[in-house]
Design an enzyme around this catalytic site. Structure first.
Site, mmCIF file in Angstrom:
data_model
loop_
_atom_site.group_PDB
_atom_site.id
_atom_site.type_symbol
_atom_site.label_atom_id
_atom_site.label_comp_id
_atom_site.label_asym_id
_atom_site.label_seq_id
_atom_site.Cartn_x
_atom_site.Cartn_y
_atom_site.Cartn_z
ATOM 1 N N CYS A 189 1.030 -1.088 0.377
ATOM 2 C CA CYS A 189 -0.179 0.300 0.443
ATOM 3 C C CYS A 189 0.547 1.337 0.022
ATOM 4 O O CYS A 189 0.558 1.834 -0.647
ATOM 5 C CB CYS A 189 -1.031 -0.087 0.937
ATOM 6 S SG CYS A 189 -0.363 -0.649 2.728
ATOM 7 N N HIS B 293 -2.746 6.215 4.917
ATOM 8 C CA HIS B 293 -0.975 6.834 5.045
ATOM 9 C C HIS B 293 -1.083 7.710 4.485
ATOM 10 O O HIS B 293 -1.751 8.370 3.749
ATOM 11 C CB HIS B 293 -1.040 5.404 3.789
ATOM 12 C CG HIS B 293 -0.511 3.821 4.792
ATOM 13 N ND1 HIS B 293 -2.095 3.631 5.667
ATOM 14 C CD2 HIS B 293 -0.001 2.315 4.357
ATOM 15 C CE1 HIS B 293 -1.087 2.352 6.351
ATOM 16 N NE2 HIS B 293 -0.538 1.807 5.176
ATOM 17 N N SER C 135 -5.098 -0.077 10.140
ATOM 18 C CA SER C 135 -6.019 -0.562 9.010
ATOM 19 C C SER C 135 -4.989 -0.980 8.155
ATOM 20 O O SER C 135 -5.280 -2.335 8.272
ATOM 21 C CB SER C 135 -7.128 0.295 8.556
ATOM 22 O OG SER C 135 -6.242 1.386 8.094
HETATM 23 P P1 NAP Z 1 -7.061 -10.035 7.999
HETATM 24 O O1 NAP Z 1 -8.248 -9.394 8.915
HETATM 25 O O2 NAP Z 1 -6.464 -10.430 9.033
HETATM 26 O O3 NAP Z 1 -7.840 -11.455 6.768
HETATM 27 C C1 NAP Z 1 -7.354 -12.097 6.791
HETATM 28 C C2 NAP Z 1 -7.982 -12.911 6.339
HETATM 29 O O4 NAP Z 1 -6.863 -13.962 5.168
HETATM 30 C C3 NAP Z 1 -9.311 -13.638 5.745
HETATM 31 O O5 NAP Z 1 -10.307 -13.543 5.186
HETATM 32 C C4 NAP Z 1 -8.579 -14.916 6.736
HETATM 33 O O6 NAP Z 1 -9.747 -15.708 6.601
HETATM 34 C C5 NAP Z 1 -7.653 -15.386 5.355
HETATM 35 N N1 NAP Z 1 -6.890 -16.486 5.680
HETATM 36 C C6 NAP Z 1 -5.724 -16.834 6.460
HETATM 37 N N2 NAP Z 1 -5.794 -18.238 6.840
HETATM 38 C C7 NAP Z 1 -6.275 -18.672 5.517
HETATM 39 C C8 NAP Z 1 -5.782 -19.336 5.495
HETATM 40 N N3 NAP Z 1 -4.950 -20.346 5.075
HETATM 41 N N4 NAP Z 1 -6.546 -20.059 3.913
HETATM 42 C C9 NAP Z 1 -7.206 -19.084 3.526
HETATM 43 N N5 NAP Z 1 -7.544 -17.800 3.835
HETATM 44 C C10 NAP Z 1 -6.681 -17.630 5.388
HETATM 45 O O7 NAP Z 1 -6.093 -8.613 7.024
HETATM 46 P P2 NAP Z 1 -5.918 -8.346 6.098
HETATM 47 O O8 NAP Z 1 -5.781 -6.664 6.361
HETATM 48 O O9 NAP Z 1 -7.533 -8.473 5.358
HETATM 49 O O10 NAP Z 1 -4.695 -8.488 5.353
HETATM 50 C C11 NAP Z 1 -5.065 -9.755 4.138
HETATM 51 C C12 NAP Z 1 -3.277 -9.574 3.683
HETATM 52 O O11 NAP Z 1 -3.557 -8.522 2.488
HETATM 53 C C13 NAP Z 1 -2.984 -9.911 4.379
HETATM 54 O O12 NAP Z 1 -1.765 -10.355 4.925
HETATM 55 C C14 NAP Z 1 -1.076 -8.936 3.351
HETATM 56 O O13 NAP Z 1 -0.504 -10.181 2.051
HETATM 57 C C15 NAP Z 1 -2.450 -8.121 2.451
HETATM 58 N N6 NAP Z 1 -2.338 -7.342 2.531
HETATM 59 C C16 NAP Z 1 -2.022 -5.860 1.866
HETATM 60 C C17 NAP Z 1 -1.722 -4.992 1.586
HETATM 61 C C18 NAP Z 1 -1.647 -4.329 0.709
HETATM 62 O O14 NAP Z 1 -0.831 -3.398 0.986
HETATM 63 N N7 NAP Z 1 -1.056 -4.459 -0.786
HETATM 64 C C19 NAP Z 1 -2.324 -4.375 2.876
HETATM 65 C C20 NAP Z 1 -2.500 -4.761 3.726
HETATM 66 C C21 NAP Z 1 -3.238 -5.967 3.278
HETATM 67 P P3 NAP Z 1 -10.542 -16.429 8.211
HETATM 68 O O15 NAP Z 1 -11.372 -15.527 8.403
HETATM 69 O O16 NAP Z 1 -10.051 -17.544 7.734
HETATM 70 O O17 NAP Z 1 -9.345 -16.272 9.344
HETATM 71 O O1 3JN Z 2 1.400 -2.505 8.058
HETATM 72 C C1 3JN Z 2 0.682 -1.941 6.288
HETATM 73 O O2 3JN Z 2 0.313 -0.937 6.856
HETATM 74 C C2 3JN Z 2 0.566 -2.477 5.437
HETATM 75 C C3 3JN Z 2 0.313 -3.810 5.776
HETATM 76 C C4 3JN Z 2 0.787 -4.651 4.630
HETATM 77 C C5 3JN Z 2 0.777 -6.321 5.053
HETATM 78 C C6 3JN Z 2 0.270 -6.718 5.893
HETATM 79 C C7 3JN Z 2 0.584 -7.952 6.096
HETATM 80 C C8 3JN Z 2 1.671 -8.981 5.411
HETATM 81 C C9 3JN Z 2 1.721 -7.102 3.801
HETATM 82 C C10 3JN Z 2 2.380 -6.184 2.476
HETATM 83 O O3 3JN Z 2 1.198 -6.577 1.538
HETATM 84 O O4 3JN Z 2 2.973 -6.373 2.215
HETATM 85 C C11 3JN Z 2 2.219 -8.635 4.088
HETATM 86 C C12 3JN Z 2 2.551 -9.039 2.622
HETATM 87 O O5 3JN Z 2 2.330 -9.752 1.984
HETATM 88 O O6 3JN Z 2 4.248 -9.164 3.352
#
Ligand code: NAP
Ligand code: 3JN
Length: 350
Positions: free
Chosen positions: A131, A244, A161
């Site tokens: 992000c 952010h 978040s």
């Molecule tokens: P979150 O609120 O903790 O949600 C995690 C999601 O992943 C839930 O739906 C969870 O399902 C699911 N999950 C976890 N383990 C799993 C598995 N083994 N199989 C299937 N589903 C599984 O986290 P979030 O903030 O949405 O973020 C999720 C991911 O998105 C992060 O880990 C990161 O890689 C990515 N992300 C990217 C950005 C970016 O910068 N582009 C920003 C934020 C996040 P359950 O309900 O079953 O636990």
């Molecule tokens: O912390 C933030 O503001 C963004 C977080 C992103 C994030 C959180 C958990 C795992 C990532 C990401 O998108 O880089 C990951 C990850 O997939 O490494």
């Protein structure tokens, strides 16, 4: 010939990003034949909102991707590493929100306003950047095209978040506890986040930078397709719920005045300039929350060097920083007729 509407999977549909993904697909009227939410066995059978209806969450397994054309993953890096190759092997194109595939040479890393052409050579897995990187490159690309950026120094002010639901809950709980005269419980971050700033996002690496900081360094160069851009970052978690903010200092080969930079950014895709210091107009996280654009203000010449600018860049980290960017990638894939996997076994061979 009109394409058939794709069947779309949202993996991690119960999470902060996954829920926003469903809302974004719905609000942008993404032309899906069907949207199927997946999560772990913990949430299988639960319901998630999709417009004015609800969808039932299914358990993610390796064999669920037959008949699915597009899967948007936001379930963490280890889930993406394990399941995305199986999706691609079933002919399902993956747009992945985690860091698992971002620096893999086989996977384009795409911000549609910056490098949509990179999608043309995709192999089945497309990575969505971090992000903090996304909003920065949206603001920097038009300035780079005009004056060739050579160096970027960025400090981030990242909302809780970004840590998902548990980050939002931690800040809310600690604020409530402090106002009630109780000691704040520390569960998610290494220290109290309420009324504090933590210069620590993700894990520390051998060079004493955090992984979040090195994501910004490496991803920026890959997306901008220019190893001549040197980047250094300090990433800070702040007690803000959504949005952010970034202080960005750039050095360019050619001189850009602040006025020129403002004019360039005013025409740039996905950007809105909010920059009138005398009227106290500049971007704020609370205003960016819930918005799609990247807001840029405090544009001024860096008087300590010949060709330098300072900018303040703000965006909704869950929307443009994650869900919206992924859906824009999916829209671009449809527009370019690229919803197919050329070599289905490629990622299983790893
Ligand atoms: P979150 O609120 O903790 O949600 C995690 C999601 O992943 C839930 O739906 C969870 O399902 C699911 N999950 C976890 N383990 C799993 C598995 N083994 N199989 C299937 N589903 C599984 O986290 P979030 O903030 O949405 O973020 C999720 C991911 O998105 C992060 O880990 C990161 O890689 C990515 N992300 C990217 C950005 C970016 O910068 N582009 C920003 C934020 C996040 P359950 O309900 O079953 O636990
Ligand atoms: O912390 C933030 O503001 C963004 C977080 C992103 C994030 C959180 C958990 C795992 C990532 C990401 O998108 O880089 C990951 C990850 O997939 O490494």
């Amino acid at each position: 010939m009109p394409q058939k509407k794709p069947v779309v999977a949202v993996v991690g549909a119960t999470g902060a990003v996954g829920r926003e993904m469903l809302a974004t697909l719905y609000s942008r009227k993404f032309p899906a034949a069907q949207v199927i939410p997946f999560a772990s066995s913990r949430s299988a059978g639960s319901k998630v909102p999709f417009g004015d209806t609800e969808l039932t969450v299914r358990e993610l397994k390796e064999d669920v991707f037959e008949g699915i054309d597009l899967a948007i993953f936001s379930a963490g890096g280890s889930t993406s590493e394990k399941f995305a190759p199986h999706a691609a092997a079933a002919g399902c194109v993956v747009v992945d929100n985690s860091s698992a595939w971002r620096m893999d040479d086989r996977c384009p890393l795409v911000v549609p306003e910056v490098n949509p052409h990179a999608l043309e050579k995709h192999n089945g897995i497309i990575a969505n950047p971090n992000c903090s990187t996304i909003q920065m490159v949206v603001a920097l690309k038009p300035l780079h095209d005009a004056a060739a950026i050579t160096r970027v120094v960025v400090s981030t002010y990242q909302a809780v978040s970004g840590t998902g639901k548990k980050g939002l809950d931690e800040l809310e709980r600690q604020v409530r506890q402090l106002f009630n005269g109780q000691d704040p419980e520390i569960k998610v971050y290494p220290y109290q986040i309420a009324f504090n700033c933590l210069p620590h996002i993700d894990v520390f690496l051998d060079n004493d930078y955090t992984k979040e900081e090195m994501k910004m360094v490496n991803e920026t160069v890959k997306i901008m397709e220019d190893p001549g851009i040197k980047v250094t970052a300090t990433c800070v978690r702040v007690p803000v719920f959504y949005g952010h903010s970034e202080s960005v200092n750039i050095e360019t080969k050619r001189k850009l005045t602040a006025k020129e930079a403002r004019a360039i950014l005013a025409q740039a895709p996905g950007v809105q300039v909010l920059d009138n210091p005398k009227e106290k107009i500049y971007p704020l996280a609370i205003d960016a929350a819930g918005e799609d654009l990247t807001f840029v203000g405090r544009i001024r010449e860096d008087e300590s060097i010949a060709n330098g600018l300072n900018l303040w860049v703000v965006a909704d980290n869950i929307r443009k920083g994650a869900a919206l960017n992924a859906v824009q990638i999916a829209e671009e894939l449809l527009k370019r007729d690229l919803l197919r996997v050329p070599d289905k076994g490629l990622f299983l061979k790893k």
